[in-house]
Design an enzyme around this catalytic site. Structure first.
Site, mmCIF file in Angstrom:
data_model
loop_
_atom_site.group_PDB
_atom_site.id
_atom_site.type_symbol
_atom_site.label_atom_id
_atom_site.label_comp_id
_atom_site.label_asym_id
_atom_site.label_seq_id
_atom_site.Cartn_x
_atom_site.Cartn_y
_atom_site.Cartn_z
ATOM 1 N N SER A 102 -16.809 -2.573 -9.679
ATOM 2 C CA SER A 102 -17.884 -1.825 -9.039
ATOM 3 C C SER A 102 -19.158 -1.894 -9.874
ATOM 4 O O SER A 102 -19.095 -1.983 -11.111
ATOM 5 C CB SER A 102 -17.426 -0.363 -8.937
ATOM 6 O OG SER A 102 -18.511 0.463 -8.663
ATOM 7 N N LEU A 128 -7.745 4.463 -6.969
ATOM 8 C CA LEU A 128 -8.432 5.669 -6.495
ATOM 9 C C LEU A 128 -9.925 5.457 -6.706
ATOM 10 O O LEU A 128 -10.330 4.836 -7.690
ATOM 11 C CB LEU A 128 -7.924 6.890 -7.266
ATOM 12 C CG LEU A 128 -6.405 7.123 -7.154
ATOM 13 C CD1 LEU A 128 -5.971 8.309 -8.005
ATOM 14 C CD2 LEU A 128 -5.997 7.333 -5.700
ATOM 15 N N LYS A 129 -10.750 6.007 -5.814
ATOM 16 C CA LYS A 129 -12.159 5.577 -5.840
ATOM 17 C C LYS A 129 -13.210 6.676 -5.773
ATOM 18 O O LYS A 129 -14.390 6.373 -5.627
ATOM 19 C CB LYS A 129 -12.394 4.588 -4.711
ATOM 20 C CG LYS A 129 -12.281 5.216 -3.325
ATOM 21 C CD LYS A 129 -12.906 4.336 -2.271
ATOM 22 C CE LYS A 129 -12.801 4.945 -0.904
ATOM 23 N NZ LYS A 129 -13.417 4.187 0.150
ATOM 24 N N ASP A 166 0.864 -1.186 0.000
ATOM 25 C CA ASP A 166 0.000 0.000 0.000
ATOM 26 C C ASP A 166 0.896 1.230 0.000
ATOM 27 O O ASP A 166 1.939 1.231 0.661
ATOM 28 C CB ASP A 166 -0.916 -0.006 1.241
ATOM 29 C CG ASP A 166 -2.170 0.824 1.040
ATOM 30 O OD1 ASP A 166 -2.033 2.042 0.789
ATOM 31 O OD2 ASP A 166 -3.271 0.274 1.118
ATOM 32 N N LYS A 206 -12.711 1.442 -14.273
ATOM 33 C CA LYS A 206 -13.064 0.070 -13.852
ATOM 34 C C LYS A 206 -13.521 -0.739 -15.068
ATOM 35 O O LYS A 206 -13.163 -1.901 -15.227
ATOM 36 C CB LYS A 206 -14.175 0.101 -12.795
ATOM 37 C CG LYS A 206 -13.752 0.683 -11.465
ATOM 38 C CD LYS A 206 -12.807 -0.265 -10.734
ATOM 39 C CE LYS A 206 -12.319 0.301 -9.425
ATOM 40 N NZ LYS A 206 -11.217 -0.461 -8.829
ATOM 41 N N TYR A 266 -13.765 7.508 -13.081
ATOM 42 C CA TYR A 266 -13.610 6.382 -12.144
ATOM 43 C C TYR A 266 -14.303 5.137 -12.704
ATOM 44 O O TYR A 266 -13.692 4.069 -12.827
ATOM 45 C CB TYR A 266 -14.188 6.744 -10.766
ATOM 46 C CG TYR A 266 -14.324 5.538 -9.866
ATOM 47 C CD1 TYR A 266 -13.193 4.899 -9.364
ATOM 48 C CD2 TYR A 266 -15.581 4.993 -9.568
ATOM 49 C CE1 TYR A 266 -13.304 3.755 -8.566
ATOM 50 C CE2 TYR A 266 -15.694 3.861 -8.771
ATOM 51 C CZ TYR A 266 -14.564 3.249 -8.277
ATOM 52 O OH TYR A 266 -14.680 2.116 -7.499
ATOM 53 N N ASN A 317 -4.451 6.774 0.586
ATOM 54 C CA ASN A 317 -5.793 6.997 1.143
ATOM 55 C C ASN A 317 -6.024 6.118 2.370
ATOM 56 O O ASN A 317 -7.128 5.633 2.596
ATOM 57 C CB ASN A 317 -6.847 6.701 0.062
ATOM 58 C CG ASN A 317 -8.199 7.259 0.426
ATOM 59 O OD1 ASN A 317 -8.289 8.356 0.993
ATOM 60 N ND2 ASN A 317 -9.262 6.533 0.141
#
Ligand code: NAD
Ligand code: UDP
Length: 336
Positions: free
Chosen positions: A124, A83-84, A31, A153, A149, A35
Site C-alpha cells: 500500500s 486485515l486492512k 479465504d 505492510k 496496518y 471480511n
C-alpha cells in the site's frame, strides 16, 4: 500452472480473480471470509462463465496451506489476504501483525516447502508515511508509518526483500496500491465494507443511497488545491489488470520488484464529491469537520516504472470510477 489467490473473495481479490479467469488461468482461491462473502466469487462466475476452485481456510493455518499446495499444481501466489482497516489496527494491533505479518510468514514457509517461488504481494502507498514530496516513486522514503496496518505492510515488504536475497529461486513483486475504488462495470461485484465505511467513496455511495445522512469532510485547511485531502484514486479493474501484468512481467530481470499502482493524478475530496454528483445527478449532503487523526494532506503516485516494465497503465477515469461505484451500490444497496 495454477495461481493461488489468498483473500480472493475480497474486494480487490474478486476483481483480480475475474480477470485471471478471463485470461484462462487456473485459479485456486483461499479465504476465511473474515471480511467477505462466498457470494462475490459466485458473481464472478456469473460474469465470466468460469469458476475458480475455492477452499475456505486461513493463511495462518499451515496444515490447511499444505493440503492446498499438495492438491494443486501451484506455480504463483497472489497474496491479498490480510486485515486492512487503519483505525481498527490501532485498536487491535496484535490481530493485525498476526494476520499481516505472521500469516504472510507461514505462507512463505509453506511456499518454500513446496518449491513455489513466485509471489505477488498487496502492499500500500501507506508504507510511504507522510510524503516528503509528491509524486511518490518507488525510491521515495518508506517507513515512518503512523499505524499498525501501515507498519505491518512495511515490515512484510522488508521480510520479502530479505527472502528474495537469501533464496535465489524466489521471484517477488510488491505492488503498492494507491486508493482503489470503483467496481466491475456489470455492477455485480464491488466493495462491501462491514458496518459504517471508513473510506471516502463507499461513504459517499451510502449517503447517496440513503443509508447515511451526510458525509463528514475531514478538514478543509490542508495546503492543497481547495484545502481538502488529495489522493490518487485508481479503478479496481485497472488494479486487477496490474496484477496480470505483474504475473506476466518479462522485462525486469530483478528477483525483487516494487511497483506503484496509481494513476499519477491526485483529486481532492471536494473534487470527488463534485464528480460523483455530476455522474449520478444526486446531491451529496456534506459537512466540513475536523481533520481525521493520522491523515496526510496529499499523496499521488509516479506510476511510470509500472508502465515502463510491466507495460501497464491505469486507463479508467474518475468518471468511470464514480459511475461504476454507483452502479454497484445502486444494484446492491445492502452489499452481497
Ligand atoms: P478485503 O478485506 O476486501 O479482502 C481481503 C480478503 O482476505 C477478505 O476476503 C478476507 O476475508 C480475507 N482474509 C483476511 N484474513 C485472512 C486470513 N488470515 N486467511 C484467509 N483469508 C483472510 O480487502 P481488499 O480491499 O480486497 O484488500 C486486499 C489487499 O490489498 C489487503 O492485503 C489490503 O491490505 C491491500 N490493500 C488494500 C487497499 C484498499 O484500499 N482496499 C489499499 C492498499 C492495499
Ligand atoms: N475522507 C473524508 N471523509 C470520509 C472519508 C475520507 O473526508 O468519511 C477523506 C480523507 O480525509 C482523505 C480522503 O478522503 O483525504 C481519502 O480517504 P480514504 O479513507 O478513502 O483513504 P486513505 O485515507 O487511505 O487515503
Amino acid at each position: 500452472m495454477a495461481i493461488l489467490v489468498t483473500g480472493g473473495a475480497g474486494y480487490i481479490g474478486s476483481h483480480t480473480v475475474l480477470r485471471l479467469l478471463e485470461q484462462n488461468y487456473k485459479v485456486i482461491v483461499i479465504d476465511n471470509y473474515s471480511n467477505s462473502s462466498p457470494e462475490s466469487l459466485k458473481r464472478v462466475s456469473e460474469i465470466c462463465n468460469r469458476s475458480p476452485i475455492v477452499q475456505q481456510g486461513d493463511i495462518c493455518d499451515r496444515y490447511f496451506l499444505r493440503k492446498i499446495f499438495e492438491s494443486y499444481p501451484i506455480t504463483d501466489v497472489i497474496h491479498f489476504a490480510g486485515l486492512k482497516s487503519v483505525s481498527e489496527s490501532c485498536v487491535k494491533p496484535i490481530e493485525y501483525y498476526h494476520n499481516n505479518v505472521c500469516g504472510g510468514m507461514i505462507l512463505l514457509e509453506e511456499m518454500q516447502r513446496y518449491c513455489v517461488n513466485r509471489l505477488i504481494f498487496s502492499s500500500s502507498a501507506t508504507v510511504y508515511g507522510e510524503p516528503e514530496r509528491v509524486p511518490l516513486d518507488e525510491l521515495s522514503k518508506v517507513g515512518g508509518t503512523t499505524n499498525p496496518y501501515g507498519t505491518s505492510k512495511y515490515i512484510f515488504e522488508r521480510i520479502l526483500e530479505d527472502v528474495s536475497i537469501a533464496n535465489p529461486k524466489m521471484n517477488i513483486t510488491v505492488l503498492r496500491y494507491f486508493n482503489p475504488v470503483g467496481a466491475h462495470q456489470s455492477g455485480k461485484i464491488g466493495e462491501d465494507p462491514n458496518g459504517i465505511p471508513n473510506n471516502l467513496i463507499p461513504f459517499i455511495s451510502q449517503v447517496a443511497v440513503g443509508r447515511l445522512e451526510y458525509l463528514s469532510v475531514f478538514g478543509n485547511d490542508y495546503l492543497t488545491i481547495d484545502g481538502t485531502g488529495v489522493r490518487d484514486y485508481i479503478h479496481v479493474m485497472d488494479l486487477a489488470d496490474g496484477h496480470i501484468a505483474a504475473l506476466e512481467n518479462k522485462k525486469s530481470n530483478r528477483r525483487f520488484n516494487i511497483y506503484n499502482l496509481g494513476t499519477g493524478v491526485g483529486h481532492s475530496v471536494l473534487e470527488i464529491i463534485a464528480a460523483f454528483e455530476r455522474i449520478t445527478k444526486i446531491n451529496i449532503n456534506y459537512k466540513i469537520k475536523e481533520r481525521r487523526a493520522g491523515d496526510i494532506a496529499e499523496c499521488w503516485a509516479d506510476p511510470s516504472l509500472a508502465e515502463k516494465e510491466l507495460g501497464w497503465k491505469a486507463l479508467r477515469s474518475i468518471d468511470d470510477m464514480m459511475r461504476d461505484s454507483w452502479s454497484w451500490q445502486k444494484k446492491n444497496p445492502n452489499g452481497y
